[in-house]
Every structure is written in structure tokens, then in C-alpha cells.
Motif scaffolding. Structure first.
Motif, short mmCIF file in Angstrom:
data_model
loop_
_atom_site.label_atom_id
_atom_site.label_comp_id
_atom_site.label_asym_id
_atom_site.label_seq_id
_atom_site.Cartn_x
_atom_site.Cartn_y
_atom_site.Cartn_z
N LEU A 47 20.09 -10.02 42.55
CA LEU A 47 20.76 -8.51 41.78
C LEU A 47 19.73 -7.99 40.39
N ILE A 48 18.74 -7.39 39.99
CA ILE A 48 18.14 -7.05 39.07
C ILE A 48 18.56 -5.28 38.40
N ILE A 49 18.30 -5.92 37.19
CA ILE A 49 18.88 -5.74 35.78
C ILE A 49 17.87 -5.66 34.91
N SER A 50 17.89 -3.59 34.58
CA SER A 50 16.68 -3.57 33.29
C SER A 50 17.30 -4.28 32.48
N SER A 51 16.28 -4.99 31.54
CA SER A 51 16.19 -4.94 29.73
C SER A 51 15.44 -4.44 28.88
N ILE A 52 15.92 -4.21 27.98
CA ILE A 52 15.22 -2.86 27.15
C ILE A 52 13.85 -4.22 26.30
N GLY A 53 14.48 -5.28 26.64
CA GLY A 53 13.73 -6.23 26.10
C GLY A 53 13.74 -7.59 26.10
N ASP A 54 12.76 -8.80 25.75
CA ASP A 54 12.30 -10.35 26.11
C ASP A 54 13.41 -11.20 25.24
N ALA A 55 14.23 -11.99 25.57
CA ALA A 55 14.81 -13.04 25.34
C ALA A 55 14.34 -13.70 24.45
N SER A 56 15.11 -13.94 22.94
CA SER A 56 14.94 -14.78 22.16
C SER A 56 14.72 -16.44 22.44
N PHE A 57 15.98 -17.07 22.81
CA PHE A 57 16.05 -18.42 22.48
C PHE A 57 17.54 -18.45 23.72
N LEU A 58 17.15 -19.06 25.13
CA LEU A 58 18.48 -19.57 26.39
C LEU A 58 18.81 -20.60 25.95
N ASN A 59 19.76 -20.43 24.58
CA ASN A 59 20.16 -21.12 23.80
C ASN A 59 21.23 -20.91 23.39
N PRO A 60 22.49 -21.29 23.65
CA PRO A 60 23.58 -20.18 23.26
C PRO A 60 23.64 -20.62 21.47
N VAL A 61 23.23 -21.76 21.00
CA VAL A 61 23.34 -21.78 19.34
C VAL A 61 22.69 -21.67 19.08
N LEU A 62 21.12 -21.14 19.14
CA LEU A 62 19.87 -20.38 18.09
C LEU A 62 20.26 -19.34 18.26
N ALA A 63 20.55 -18.22 19.53
CA ALA A 63 20.79 -16.88 20.06
C ALA A 63 21.47 -15.76 19.27
N GLN A 64 20.26 -15.54 18.97
CA GLN A 64 20.98 -14.55 17.87
C GLN A 64 21.35 -12.26 18.68
N ASP A 65 20.31 -12.54 19.68
CA ASP A 65 20.33 -11.31 20.25
C ASP A 65 20.89 -10.87 21.48
N SER A 66 21.44 -9.54 22.01
CA SER A 66 22.08 -9.51 23.13
C SER A 66 21.18 -9.54 24.13
N ALA A 67 19.80 -9.55 24.23
CA ALA A 67 19.08 -10.22 25.62
C ALA A 67 19.07 -11.05 25.58
N SER A 68 19.28 -12.27 24.62
CA SER A 68 19.32 -13.36 25.25
C SER A 68 20.60 -14.22 25.58
N SER A 69 21.87 -13.91 24.70
CA SER A 69 23.65 -13.72 25.33
C SER A 69 23.64 -13.35 26.58
N ASP A 70 22.93 -11.82 27.25
CA ASP A 70 23.55 -11.50 28.18
C ASP A 70 23.49 -12.71 29.05
N ILE A 71 21.83 -13.40 29.30
CA ILE A 71 21.51 -14.27 29.91
C ILE A 71 22.53 -15.85 29.71
N ASN A 72 22.73 -16.14 28.83
CA ASN A 72 22.90 -16.86 28.40
C ASN A 72 24.27 -17.46 29.71
N SER A 73 25.29 -16.05 29.03
CA SER A 73 26.45 -16.14 29.61
C SER A 73 26.90 -15.97 30.36
N LEU A 74 25.98 -15.58 31.71
CA LEU A 74 25.09 -16.90 33.02
C LEU A 74 25.36 -18.14 33.49
N VAL A 75 24.30 -18.86 31.98
CA VAL A 75 23.88 -20.04 32.96
C VAL A 75 24.85 -21.15 32.16
#
Length: 554
Positions: A47-75
Motif C-alpha cells: 500500500l502506497i500512501i501519499s503524505s503531505i509532510g514528513d514525520a518528526s519522531f517515530l516515537n509515540p511519547v515524543l510525536a506531536q504531528d499527524s504524519a508521525s502519529s499515523d506511522i506510529n499507530s502501525l508500529v
């Protein structure tokens, strides 16, 4: 003579070998080429997903943006999660017990034999570690307020964790949907800077594989996932900052999933290879004012700006009708939304009156209001690549010019926008949006204690609002909570720390080739169409599958 003939014979054999070597290599290459060519091509479900922005932290404790949160929810996994009907259910916790009273207790009974992506076992020690990291003052997290009422978090045994609260805390269960992080990987490390934040290890259905900044993030299926291996082999997040390019990639098969922009909705809906879904989102878009800026400290000024902006026109022509005007800090379709609150009407004359009451007049006749020699002039910022926010900004410039306010619009790349302006509070006003949780608790965004360390980056402070937010956290009765949050809604509406613009519809587009795997009563596998759920389209992504597979492209 004999020695010479032996020597000449050796030389001859070497020459023959050297002459034959290219032929041997060529023959070997041809055999391998033919062998590989005859093998069936490996099919991979991705599945290839288009994301308007890059992630910041792939760590749910530190993440504040939606791009990071979307990926964290799968990891990562939390102890709990919302199911497709928005009811809390077990995730890493198999079950739980609640004991009420002045100091409520929650006991979580954890799943056994859950493995981190590196093979280590998940235990209650990881939950305790995650809590300790969040509460550590050195950790740069906005999640601390969710756990500051925890009096004690203790490991009862390897698979049991006990939580005791200092006082009743109604959002308590929802806070444990946060992703749990591994103790064995992060103990005695600086969590703010550790390489883990770019190479995470979780327990979720997908493993981290690769991150190329501003280009892509790749996840692969977790073969040992406790709910069963996902049917997709991998998920690729492509960072595409331009919405027009995202649309082209979607239409040409470069991406499979894309959050459609309103002006693209009808056009993309007509494509027979795509399905576009629609439902109200769990969020809203707003103009946030830096309340440390003297321009915006008077609420009459903020009310005037809201009166000067034609939000109905924005919904009609920018959203193409795919949304509703917002009246406050909650989406219009949630149970705690106060329907008695009417939006400030578009009324430029009323805006001028309020500005005049606040001391703003055009004393020099240049068309711009001034006060004490200071012209009413400010910079409105938002992130580039978001056509809706850009169009809103252009319209706001025009609306406010009509009432004597001069606005300069500036757009910045997402990471720069957050790092250089929003987080350090170096802005006058901004166009942003909130994606909210299911519980009405809005403490992190609006309580004055969250100005320095939470999401209250506009520096809003109202003692009465603070009291209501605390009261809402202490109350369990639904009707009483509704009454509390209705009062909160009305206060925020009057204060207008934001101009609440609209609640947009969520309109993701997905390639028709993806199906959901289902099993009948006899255990026979079938494929069904993917449907939107209350929890969103990707709620059950681990069951998605492309029946014919797709070729792996290098």
C-alpha cells in the motif's frame, strides 16, 4: 630440452585457459540469466500512501504531528484502542479491572507471548518504563498532563500492571491508548535524541524498514504480530508536499491512498479505478492568535476578526460544501458539542464597531487601523503544500483588509513551520487544524498549565476554563460531563482565542484493487469491499489485501 618443453607446455595451457575464461564467464551469465528469467516474478502486496509532510519522531511519547502519529499507530500498540464503533477495547492489554473511589485504580492484564520487533518479549516492565519516561521532566513530551494524576504505576507481576490515581480521572482509560515503548532498547538513553526516534522498534503489525527524509518511510509486515500477520507485505509513505502532484500520482497509480482536497473531490470520484469515501472528521481548522502579542490580547479584537471573515463563503467555495462552519473546540457531530452555540455571523460593520471600541481607528487615512501610533498589521503563517489553508489565507487577507487590518501571508515547509515558528511561539497568527481524540477532554490544548509544555502554544489563559477542564476530568457521569463541556464550549466561543473556521469532511481516496479479507462460518476466505468505519478508513488495514498481488518494483 625436457625442461624447455615442459615450460612451453605450461605456457600453452595458461594461454588456453585465459582465452577460454571470457567464454566461461559469458556462459555462466547466460545460464543464470535464463534461470532467473524463467522463475515466476515475486508478487508483493503493498500500500502506497501519499503524505503531505514528513514525520518528526517515530516515537509515540515524543510525536506531536499527524504524519508521525499515523506511522506510529502501525508500529506501536497501546494497552487499549478504539474499535470500529469507537468503543475502547483491549490491545496489548487482554482485559482490565476498574476500582472506583476517591483514588481509582485500574489493573491491566497484559497479553502473553507478545514480541517486540527485535524478538524480545513485551512485559509489564515496558509499560512502567513508558510511564516513567513520560513523567521524566527531561523528556520533551506533551503527553505528561495525561498522566500527572497517576499516583502510582506499579508492576504487579510480569503480565500485570496496576495504576492508582490521586483522584477521579474520567479520561484515564483513553490515555492508555498511547503507544508503549521498549525498556530494553531505551533504558539509560536520552530519549529526546536517541537514534530510536528514526529507527523504532515496536510491537505493532508493521515493522520499520527505512526512512529517507522528505522522500519516503517504509514499513514491512510483522510476521509475529499477535493478531496475525497483516495481509499486506509492506506500506510505503511517500512524502509529496504538493497536492496537485499527489493527485497525479493517485490517478497514474503512483500512490494508492490519498486524502483528497475538496476541489479534487468530484474529479477523482469519477475515476472508475478509485473509491472516494466521505464522513465528518474528528477535528477542525482554525486561525490561532499568539495571545502574547498585544494586537490580540483584547477579546473584542478577536471577535471582530471572526465577524470580518465570511466562513460560510469559505466552506462553500474553498471546501466545495464538504464541511461545516465551526463554532468552538469540538466537531459538530460529537455528543459533547453544544448545538445551542451559534457561530458569529459574517458582519464587517460589527467588526469595525468592535475594533473601534478596542481603540483602533484609521487616524492617518491610509486605510489601515492604528492605535497609539502602531498600525494593525500582522503576519499570518501556515504550511506550504496545503491548498485549502493557502486559499483560506488569501481570503482572510481580503476580508480583513476591508475592515482596516493589513495581513501578510507566509507559507513554510511543514518541518520548518513547526520547528521555527509554532513550537517556539515565534508567530503572530497561524492557520492550523486539530485532529482530536474521542473523549472530550481538551486539557492539553486549553488549560493554562499547558502553555509551556503542552499544546497550548497560543498562550491562552482563563481561570474559569481551567476549572471546567479539571472538573470534566473528575466526572464520570456522561450527562454531567456534557454539561461541563457545554459550559466550556460557550466560554471558548466568547473568548475567541481561535477563529474557529470549519469542521472539514474526511475524504480519503483508495484504489479499488484493495479488498478486505473476511472468513465465513466454515472458515473459508472471501474478499469484501473496504468500508469506512466510525474509527476511519484504515482501522482494519491489517486485513487489506490485493487478491492478484502487485509486482515488486525496484
Amino acid at each position: 630440452m625436457l625442461r624447455n618443453s615442459r615450460f612451453l607446455g605450461a605456457i600453452l595451457r595458461i594461454k588456453i585457459l585465459l582465452l577460454s575464461l571470457p567464454s566461461i564467464i559469458l556462459f555462466t551469465f547466460l545460464v543464470n540469466f535464463l534461470f532467473v528469467g524463467l522463475q515466476p516474478k515475486k508478487a508483493i502486496n503493498q500500500l502506497i500512501i501519499s503524505s503531505i509532510g514528513d514525520a518528526s519522531f517515530l516515537n509515540p511519547v515524543l510525536a506531536q504531528d499527524s504524519a508521525s502519529s499515523d506511522i506510529n499507530s502501525l508500529v506501536f500498540n497501546g494497552l487499549l484502542k478504539y474499535n470500529e464503533e469507537l468503543i475502547l477495547t483491549g490491545d496489548l492489554a487482554e482485559s482490565w479491572e476498574i476500582k472506583g473511589g476517591d483514588k481509582p485504580q485500574i489493573t491491566f492484564f497484559l497479553r502473553k507471548n507478545v514480541r517486540w520487533h527485535d524478538g524480545m518479549e513485551f512485559t509489564a516492565e515496558d509499560v512502567k518504563f513508558t510511564y516513567d519516561v513520560i513523567m521524566d521532566e527531561k523528556t520533551n513530551t506533551v503527553r505528561r498532563s495525561d498522566f500527572e494524576l497517576v499516583e502510582k504505576c506499579e508492576v504487579l507481576d510480569k503480565y500485570t500492571i496496576g495504576i492508582t490515581y490521586k483522584e477521579p480521572f474520567s479520561p484515564g482509560l483513553e490515555t492508555w491508548t498511547i503507544g508503549i515503548i521498549p525498556k530494553h532498547r531505551l533504558k539509560n538513553r536520552d530519549i529526546n535524541t536517541d537514534e530510536f526516534n528514526r529507527h523504532p522498534i515496536g510491537t505493532g503489525p508493521f515493522k520499520f524498514a527505512e526512512w529517507v527524509s522528505d522522500e519516503k518511510i517504509v514499513l514491512t509486515a510483522n510476521d509475529d504480530y499477535f493478531e496475525g500477520r497483516p495481509y499486506l507485505d509492506r506500506i510505503i509513505y511517500r512524502i509529496i508536499p504538493e497536492t496537485s502532484l499527489s493527485e497525479i500520482e493517485l490517478l497514474t497509480g503512483g500512490v494508492d491512498y490519498y486524502g483528497v482536497i475538496p476541489h479534487q473531490y468530484k474529479r477523482i470520484s469519477k475515476n472508475p479505478k478509485l473509491k472516494v469515501f466521505r464522513q465528518p472528521s474528528f477535528g477542525y481548522t482554525y486561525i490561532g492568535y499568539n495571545l502574547k502579542n498585544d494586537l490580540f490580547k483584547d477579546k473584542r479584537v478577536r471577535q471582530a476578526i471572526t465577524h470580518a471573515i465570511n466562513r460560510e463563503e469559505i466552506v462553500k467555495f474553498v471546501l466545495y460544501g464538504l464541511g461545516e462552519v465551526a463554532t468552538g473546540p469540538y466537531p459538530n457531530h460529537m455528543w459533547y458539542y453544544d448545538h445551542s452555540v451559534e457561530p458569529f455571523p459574517y458582519d464587517p460593520q460589527r467588526a469595525r464597531e468592535l475594533l473601534s471600541e478596542a481603540g483602533w481607528e484609521d487616524t492617518d487615512g491610509d486605510g489601515v487601523l492604528d492605535k497609539g501610533g502602531r498600525p494593525f498589521r500582522f503576519t499570518l503563517i501556515t504550511n506550504s503544500g496545503n491548498d485549502v489553508r493557502k486559499d483560506v489565507g488569501v481570503l482572510v487577507q481580503r476580508y480583513l483588509k476591508e475592515v482596516g487590518i493589513d495581513v501578510k501571508l507566509e507559507l513554510y515547509e511543514w518541518s520548518v513551520f513547526l520547528t521555527d515558528f509554532i513550537n517556539p511561539k515565534h508567530f503572530d497568527a497561524c492557520i492550523l487544524g486539530w485532529g482530536l481524540g474521542i473523549d472530550p477532554d481538551a486539557y492539553q490544548i486549553w488549560h493554562s498549565s499547558q502553555i509551556e509544555t503542552g499544546f497550548n502554544f497560543i498562550s491562552y489563559s482563563n481561570p474559569e476554563v481551567d476549572k471546567l477542564l479539571v472538573a470534566g476530568r473528575r466526572e464520570y457521569d456522561i450527562e454531567k460531563r456534557k454539561e461541563i463541556y457545554h459550559k466550556f464550549h460557550r466560554l471558548i466561543h466568547q473568548d475567541q482565542p481561535y477563529t474557529f473556521l470549519f469542521v472539514p469532511d474526511s475524504i480519503p481516496a483508495l484504489s479499488f484493487k484493495f479488498k478486505k479479507v473476511v472468513y465465513d462460518q466454515e472458515g473459508k476466505r472471501h474478499f469484501s469491499d473496504i468500508q469506512m468505519t466510525k474509527a476511519g478508513l484504515m482501522y482494519d488495514v491489517i486485513k487489506w489485501y490485493v487478491p492478484k498481488g502487485i509486482e515488486l518494483q525496484q
